[in-house]
Design an enzyme around this catalytic site. Structure first.
Site, PDB file in Angstrom:
ATOM      1  CB  SER A  52     -89.858 -74.226  95.694  1.00 30.87           C
ATOM      2  OG  SER A  52     -89.357 -72.928  95.820  1.00 30.87           O
TER       3      SER A  52
HETATM    4  N1  SAM Z   1     -87.116 -71.072  91.135  1.00 31.12           N
HETATM    5  C1  SAM Z   1     -86.027 -71.742  92.021  1.00 31.12           C
HETATM    6  C2  SAM Z   1     -85.997 -73.319  91.320  1.00 31.12           C
HETATM    7  O1  SAM Z   1     -87.080 -73.763  90.690  1.00 31.12           O
HETATM    8  O2  SAM Z   1     -84.968 -73.874  91.897  1.00 31.12           O
HETATM    9  C3  SAM Z   1     -86.121 -71.672  93.271  1.00 31.12           C
HETATM   10  C4  SAM Z   1     -85.542 -70.646  93.651  1.00 31.12           C
HETATM   11  S1  SAM Z   1     -84.895 -70.275  95.437  1.00 31.12           S
HETATM   12  C5  SAM Z   1     -86.354 -70.714  96.346  1.00 31.12           C
HETATM   13  C6  SAM Z   1     -84.644 -68.349  95.130  1.00 31.12           C
HETATM   14  C7  SAM Z   1     -83.768 -67.797  94.397  1.00 31.12           C
HETATM   15  O3  SAM Z   1     -83.973 -66.459  94.232  1.00 31.12           O
HETATM   16  C8  SAM Z   1     -82.445 -68.259  94.884  1.00 31.12           C
HETATM   17  O4  SAM Z   1     -81.689 -68.832  94.032  1.00 31.12           O
HETATM   18  C9  SAM Z   1     -81.809 -66.878  94.785  1.00 31.12           C
HETATM   19  O5  SAM Z   1     -80.383 -66.724  94.630  1.00 31.12           O
HETATM   20  C10 SAM Z   1     -82.720 -66.053  94.046  1.00 31.12           C
HETATM   21  N2  SAM Z   1     -82.755 -64.646  94.383  1.00 31.12           N
HETATM   22  C11 SAM Z   1     -82.575 -63.968  95.512  1.00 31.12           C
HETATM   23  N3  SAM Z   1     -82.714 -62.449  95.218  1.00 31.12           N
HETATM   24  C12 SAM Z   1     -83.023 -62.302  94.082  1.00 31.12           C
HETATM   25  C13 SAM Z   1     -83.025 -61.167  93.232  1.00 31.12           C
HETATM   26  N4  SAM Z   1     -82.987 -59.963  93.732  1.00 31.12           N
HETATM   27  N5  SAM Z   1     -82.752 -61.287  91.733  1.00 31.12           N
HETATM   28  C14 SAM Z   1     -82.888 -62.652  91.324  1.00 31.12           C
HETATM   29  N6  SAM Z   1     -82.833 -63.763  92.138  1.00 31.12           N
HETATM   30  C15 SAM Z   1     -82.520 -63.644  93.318  1.00 31.12           C
END
Ligand code: SAM
Length: 205
Positions: A52
């Protein structure tokens, strides 16, 4: 980054500003994006996912109101950057990611940086982490259609849940506080996140 993107835009919690000045964001992005790591935007981290924008990390973290003693759940480990910020500001962080390769990468870098107050899980974080609940803070870093009741139910009394919800391509960031039998919902800002894919999120990618 801290002065121009965060402080000037209203991020005022000194602990959040300090953590974001300390954690080396460039180590959480792929080599070909390292020179852009401190720019005012999200960046690709592989697997179709993103780290993000720094401002969004700061707004979400500030909304959790962490003082240092909290147990925090993060849904969407991704690069591990947000997890590092949370690890700086709370007692213990539980972080869930559905894509195993991202968990492996983040666990490696967070270990190399010496963070020992994190537990990792690969799976569907839309269901929360029941065995470790309740949490003082829950942060969801992917966009959900609506706020999962499962996550609300895993909040401790007085706990805060920060989550982007709304249509698939543009959402609103909400802070939900558990008070007595009630959940108080406040709008924080508009935002755009990759989808939360899971039982209590979107059903497909
Ligand atoms: N917090 C992260 C960082 O600091 O890099 C950014 C995360 S990215 C915007 C969103 C993440 O949520 C992705 O890696 C995606 O694979 C994960 N994601 C999506 N659905 C999910 C779920 N149901 N459970 C766990 N992770 C999930």
């Amino acid at each position: 980054m801290v002065e121009e993107q965060l402080r000037r835009r209203g991020i005022s919690d000194p602990r959040v500003l300090e953590a974001m000045a300390k954690v080396p964001r460039h180590l959480f992005v792929p080599a070909n994006y390292q020179s852009a790591a401190y720019e005012d935007r999200p960046l690709p981290i592989g697997e179709g996912q993103t780290i993000s924008q720094p401002y969004m990390v700061a707004v979400m973290t500030q909304s959790l109101g962490l003082r240092g003693e909290e147990r925090v759940l993060e849904v969407g480990t991704g690069s591990g950057y947000q997890a590092a910020i949370l690890a700086e500001l709370s007692q213990k962080v539980y972080t869930i990611e559905r894509i195993a390769a991202l968990t492996e990468g983040s666990r490696k870098i967070l270990g190399e940086l010496g963070y020992s107050n994190l537990s990792y899980r690969i799976g569907d974080g839309s269901k929360g982490w029941l065995e470790e609940a309740p949490f003082d803070g829950i942060i969801v870093t992917a966009g959900a259609p609506t706020t999962p009741e499962t996550l609300k139910s895993q909040l401790a009394e007085g706990g805060r849940l920060v989550i982007p919800t709304g249509p698939r391509h543009t959402q609103t960031l909400y802070k939900v506080t558990r008070r007595g039998g009630r959940f108080i919902e406040e709008e924080v800002t508009g935002c755009v996140f990759v989808p939360l894919v899971g039982d209590f999120g979107w059903k497909d990618e």
